[in-house]
Design a protein around this motif. Sequence first.
Motif, PDB file in Angstrom:
ATOM      1  N   SER A 274      -0.286 -13.173  15.488  1.00 28.69           N
ATOM      2  CA  SER A 274      -1.747 -13.057  15.425  1.00 28.69           C
ATOM      3  C   SER A 274      -2.106 -12.096  14.306  1.00 28.69           C
ATOM      4  CB  SER A 274      -2.280 -12.510  16.750  1.00 28.69           C
ATOM      5  OG  SER A 274      -3.658 -12.242  16.651  1.00 28.69           O
ATOM      6  N   GLU A 275      -3.177 -12.380  13.623  1.00 30.53           N
ATOM      7  CA  GLU A 275      -3.631 -11.446  12.591  1.00 30.53           C
ATOM      8  C   GLU A 275      -4.576 -10.413  13.202  1.00 30.53           C
ATOM      9  OE1 GLU A 275      -2.476 -11.075   9.658  1.00 30.53           O
ATOM     10  OE2 GLU A 275      -3.948  -9.753   8.745  1.00 30.53           O
ATOM     11  N   ASP A 276      -5.493 -10.868  14.045  1.00 34.34           N
ATOM     12  CA  ASP A 276      -6.517  -9.948  14.570  1.00 34.34           C
ATOM     13  C   ASP A 276      -6.203  -9.430  15.981  1.00 34.34           C
ATOM     14  OD1 ASP A 276      -6.978 -12.135  16.159  1.00 34.34           O
ATOM     15  OD2 ASP A 276      -8.996 -12.560  15.419  1.00 34.34           O
ATOM     16  N   GLY A 277      -5.100  -9.889  16.578  1.00 32.55           N
ATOM     17  CA  GLY A 277      -4.752  -9.439  17.924  1.00 32.55           C
ATOM     18  C   GLY A 277      -5.577 -10.116  19.008  1.00 32.55           C
ATOM     19  N   LYS A 278      -6.465 -11.029  18.606  1.00 36.83           N
ATOM     20  CA  LYS A 278      -7.299 -11.708  19.607  1.00 36.83           C
ATOM     21  C   LYS A 278      -6.939 -13.189  19.717  1.00 36.83           C
ATOM     22  CE  LYS A 278     -11.182  -8.667  18.730  1.00 36.83           C
ATOM     23  NZ  LYS A 278     -12.056  -8.501  17.575  1.00 36.83           N
ATOM     24  N   SER A 279      -6.695 -13.800  18.560  1.00 39.10           N
ATOM     25  CA  SER A 279      -6.400 -15.223  18.529  1.00 39.10           C
ATOM     26  C   SER A 279      -4.907 -15.374  18.205  1.00 39.10           C
ATOM     27  CB  SER A 279      -7.271 -15.841  17.432  1.00 39.10           C
ATOM     28  OG  SER A 279      -7.068 -17.205  17.379  1.00 39.10           O
TER      29      SER A 279
ATOM     30  N   LEU B 149       7.876 -20.504  28.954  1.00 37.28           N
ATOM     31  CA  LEU B 149       6.583 -20.013  28.463  1.00 37.28           C
ATOM     32  C   LEU B 149       5.687 -19.394  29.533  1.00 37.28           C
ATOM     33  CD1 LEU B 149       5.027 -19.655  25.938  1.00 37.28           C
ATOM     34  CD2 LEU B 149       4.277 -22.012  26.061  1.00 37.28           C
ATOM     35  N   ARG B 150       5.699 -19.979  30.717  1.00 38.95           N
ATOM     36  CA  ARG B 150       4.808 -19.440  31.743  1.00 38.95           C
ATOM     37  C   ARG B 150       5.130 -17.973  32.046  1.00 38.95           C
ATOM     38  NH1 ARG B 150       5.038 -18.021  36.529  1.00 38.95           N
ATOM     39  NH2 ARG B 150       3.110 -17.725  37.672  1.00 38.95           N
ATOM     40  N   SER B 151       6.405 -17.683  32.299  1.00 41.64           N
ATOM     41  CA  SER B 151       6.751 -16.285  32.609  1.00 41.64           C
ATOM     42  C   SER B 151       6.624 -15.405  31.375  1.00 41.64           C
ATOM     43  CB  SER B 151       8.157 -16.201  33.213  1.00 41.64           C
ATOM     44  OG  SER B 151       9.081 -16.817  32.355  1.00 41.64           O
ATOM     45  N   GLN B 152       6.827 -15.978  30.200  1.00 36.45           N
ATOM     46  CA  GLN B 152       6.678 -15.187  28.974  1.00 36.45           C
ATOM     47  C   GLN B 152       5.215 -14.770  28.770  1.00 36.45           C
ATOM     48  OE1 GLN B 152       8.548 -18.096  26.421  1.00 36.45           O
ATOM     49  NE2 GLN B 152      10.534 -17.061  26.494  1.00 36.45           N
ATOM     50  N   ILE B 153       4.289 -15.663  29.083  1.00 39.35           N
ATOM     51  CA  ILE B 153       2.860 -15.318  28.978  1.00 39.35           C
ATOM     52  C   ILE B 153       2.507 -14.257  30.023  1.00 39.35           C
ATOM     53  CG2 ILE B 153       0.516 -16.207  29.383  1.00 39.35           C
ATOM     54  CD1 ILE B 153       1.442 -18.814  28.007  1.00 39.35           C
ATOM     55  N   GLU B 154       3.059 -14.404  31.222  1.00 38.97           N
ATOM     56  CA  GLU B 154       2.747 -13.422  32.268  1.00 38.97           C
ATOM     57  C   GLU B 154       3.322 -12.041  31.936  1.00 38.97           C
ATOM     58  OE1 GLU B 154       0.473 -13.822  34.571  1.00 38.97           O
ATOM     59  OE2 GLU B 154       0.222 -15.804  33.720  1.00 38.97           O
ATOM     60  N   ALA B 155       4.343 -12.003  31.081  1.00 40.99           N
ATOM     61  CA  ALA B 155       4.934 -10.715  30.689  1.00 40.99           C
ATOM     62  C   ALA B 155       4.229 -10.111  29.473  1.00 40.99           C
ATOM     63  CB  ALA B 155       6.418 -10.906  30.384  1.00 40.99           C
ATOM     64  N   THR B 156       3.205 -10.806  28.949  1.00 45.16           N
ATOM     65  CA  THR B 156       2.579 -10.394  27.688  1.00 45.16           C
ATOM     66  C   THR B 156       1.056 -10.338  27.857  1.00 45.16           C
ATOM     67  OG1 THR B 156       4.352 -11.686  26.640  1.00 45.16           O
ATOM     68  CG2 THR B 156       2.599 -10.876  25.194  1.00 45.16           C
ATOM     69  N   PRO B 157       0.490  -9.167  28.185  1.00 49.90           N
ATOM     70  CA  PRO B 157      -0.951  -9.084  28.464  1.00 49.90           C
ATOM     71  C   PRO B 157      -1.835  -9.660  27.348  1.00 49.90           C
ATOM     72  CG  PRO B 157       0.142  -7.025  29.023  1.00 49.90           C
ATOM     73  CD  PRO B 157       1.180  -7.893  28.368  1.00 49.90           C
ATOM     74  N   GLU B 158      -1.415  -9.527  26.091  1.00 44.67           N
ATOM     75  CA  GLU B 158      -2.233 -10.041  24.976  1.00 44.67           C
ATOM     76  C   GLU B 158      -2.453 -11.544  25.064  1.00 44.67           C
ATOM     77  OE1 GLU B 158       0.401  -8.136  24.819  1.00 44.67           O
ATOM     78  OE2 GLU B 158       0.378  -6.782  23.078  1.00 44.67           O
TER      79      GLU B 158
ATOM     80  N   GLN C 193      -2.805 -13.289  27.872  1.00 48.02           N
ATOM     81  CA  GLN C 193      -3.417 -13.715  29.134  1.00 48.02           C
ATOM     82  C   GLN C 193      -4.927 -13.853  28.982  1.00 48.02           C
ATOM     83  OE1 GLN C 193      -1.995 -10.598  31.677  1.00 48.02           O
ATOM     84  NE2 GLN C 193       0.131 -11.237  31.450  1.00 48.02           N
ATOM     85  N   PRO C 194      -5.525 -14.796  29.713  1.00 43.77           N
ATOM     86  CA  PRO C 194      -6.980 -14.991  29.612  1.00 43.77           C
ATOM     87  C   PRO C 194      -7.733 -13.759  30.112  1.00 43.77           C
ATOM     88  CG  PRO C 194      -6.052 -16.263  31.416  1.00 43.77           C
ATOM     89  CD  PRO C 194      -4.900 -15.697  30.671  1.00 43.77           C
ATOM     90  N   ARG C 195      -8.866 -13.488  29.494  1.00 50.31           N
ATOM     91  CA  ARG C 195      -9.608 -12.274  29.864  1.00 50.31           C
ATOM     92  C   ARG C 195     -10.631 -12.545  30.950  1.00 50.31           C
ATOM     93  NH1 ARG C 195      -8.871 -12.594  24.432  1.00 50.31           N
ATOM     94  NH2 ARG C 195      -7.077 -11.354  23.857  1.00 50.31           N
ATOM     95  N   ASP C 196     -11.340 -13.653  30.872  1.00 47.95           N
ATOM     96  CA  ASP C 196     -12.286 -13.989  31.940  1.00 47.95           C
ATOM     97  C   ASP C 196     -12.533 -15.485  31.943  1.00 47.95           C
ATOM     98  OD1 ASP C 196     -14.557 -14.594  30.082  1.00 47.95           O
ATOM     99  OD2 ASP C 196     -14.228 -12.499  29.577  1.00 47.95           O
ATOM    100  N   GLY C 197     -12.997 -15.978  33.068  1.00 45.43           N
ATOM    101  CA  GLY C 197     -13.335 -17.399  33.175  1.00 45.43           C
ATOM    102  C   GLY C 197     -12.109 -18.285  33.192  1.00 45.43           C
ATOM    103  N   THR C 198     -12.337 -19.581  33.081  1.00 40.67           N
ATOM    104  CA  THR C 198     -11.227 -20.535  33.095  1.00 40.67           C
ATOM    105  C   THR C 198     -11.123 -21.226  31.733  1.00 40.67           C
ATOM    106  OG1 THR C 198     -12.704 -22.231  33.907  1.00 40.67           O
ATOM    107  CG2 THR C 198     -11.476 -20.996  35.568  1.00 40.67           C
ATOM    108  N   ASN C 199      -9.974 -21.806  31.461  1.00 40.71           N
ATOM    109  CA  ASN C 199      -9.706 -22.430  30.152  1.00 40.71           C
ATOM    110  C   ASN C 199     -10.082 -21.496  29.015  1.00 40.71           C
ATOM    111  OD1 ASN C 199      -8.861 -24.608  31.554  1.00 40.71           O
ATOM    112  ND2 ASN C 199     -10.573 -25.938  31.019  1.00 40.71           N
ATOM    113  N   ASN C 200      -9.676 -20.253  29.149  1.00 32.36           N
ATOM    114  CA  ASN C 200     -10.121 -19.234  28.199  1.00 32.36           C
ATOM    115  C   ASN C 200      -8.940 -18.414  27.702  1.00 32.36           C
ATOM    116  OD1 ASN C 200     -11.963 -17.873  26.707  1.00 32.36           O
ATOM    117  ND2 ASN C 200     -12.462 -16.405  28.329  1.00 32.36           N
ATOM    118  N   SER C 201      -7.848 -19.091  27.367  1.00 32.41           N
ATOM    119  CA  SER C 201      -6.656 -18.398  26.894  1.00 32.41           C
ATOM    120  C   SER C 201      -6.880 -17.881  25.479  1.00 32.41           C
ATOM    121  CB  SER C 201      -5.482 -19.377  26.903  1.00 32.41           C
ATOM    122  OG  SER C 201      -4.428 -18.866  26.146  1.00 32.41           O
ATOM    123  N   PRO C 202      -6.303 -16.722  25.134  1.00 33.36           N
ATOM    124  CA  PRO C 202      -6.355 -16.264  23.739  1.00 33.36           C
ATOM    125  C   PRO C 202      -5.460 -17.080  22.814  1.00 33.36           C
ATOM    126  CG  PRO C 202      -5.213 -14.654  25.117  1.00 33.36           C
ATOM    127  CD  PRO C 202      -5.681 -15.739  26.030  1.00 33.36           C
TER     128      PRO C 202
END
Length: 308
Positions: A45-50, A60-69, A71-80
């Motif tokens: 990521s360049e900006d740390g958001k996208s 991948l599922r457990s890798q995403i759960e181990a990486t807070p950046e 994980q979705p911040r709010d709502g549904t279908n809202n992954s970074p």
Amino acid sequence: MHVKILGSAAGGGFPQWNCACPNCRLVRSGKFPGKARSQAQVAVSEDGKSWFLLGASPDLRSQIEATPELQPRDGTNNSPLSGVVLASADLDHVLGLLLLRELQPLNVYATGSVTRLLREQNSMFAMLNRAPDQVRWRAMRVEESFQLCTLSGQHTGITCTSIPISNRYPVYASNSDPALSPDEALVGLILTSDSGRKMVYAPAVASITQSLREWLEKADLLLFDGTFYSDDELTTVRGSGELAREMGHIPVGGEDGSLRQLAGLRIPRKLYIHINNTNPMLNETSPEYRAVREAGWELAEDGWQATL
Ligand SMILES: [Zn+2]
């Protein structure tokens, strides 16, 4: 550019479910002088958001759960996650796409041949296009640069270039399909930030071509094929198996290994990634580990991160 290594092992992971080689046995016992690893997965990521994934691993599922950046911040279908860049159609590199099928819009960049293999020869991948606003397949042409974009089409500050590395398609591919181009089977990915910093991701390298070497000379960070230490590693450890080179992997050690071949390159930071569970360099008390570290290399491990 932010780089996160979510997984650093070759296909099967470390330990591998059906393997009790000395490495796998020791790591299960908790006495291994080294770390367990999940299957290779990198995010940038360049900006740390996208964020963009390089490949989509079966872990991948457990890798995403181990990486807070990631994980979705709010709502549904809202992954970074904005997208995935595919270097090949290898199972360990694409199975994770099926784990991302929950109607999340994503850009998926892949060569025409890889896209064809997934979408036309494997009907399961149709799950990624169940809804109109789901995966958008973006054509990646080899040796042409393109910008990694958000779903709304904005440039994220990272440009990607793919270079042909190998003409081997996965075993499951139908070799009789004349539409599969040899140049598009497996590519190396070069990611360049707007500030000019470069990362080269090449987790499977059959041979170091002149084109690859030229890119490596410009790299600030290299993540390179560390699958096997020696050409005959599988036969030595398991009693059977193909040679590393027959499987499309240049070994790390030996007269013609990547340690020797890349010794002259002054890359500020270089890591071996995609390390097979049989590889003796995983053991941090081994002579192989020492040889790699003394040559200025690091071993990729899950959770490693850097900012270029
Ligand atoms: Zn093993």
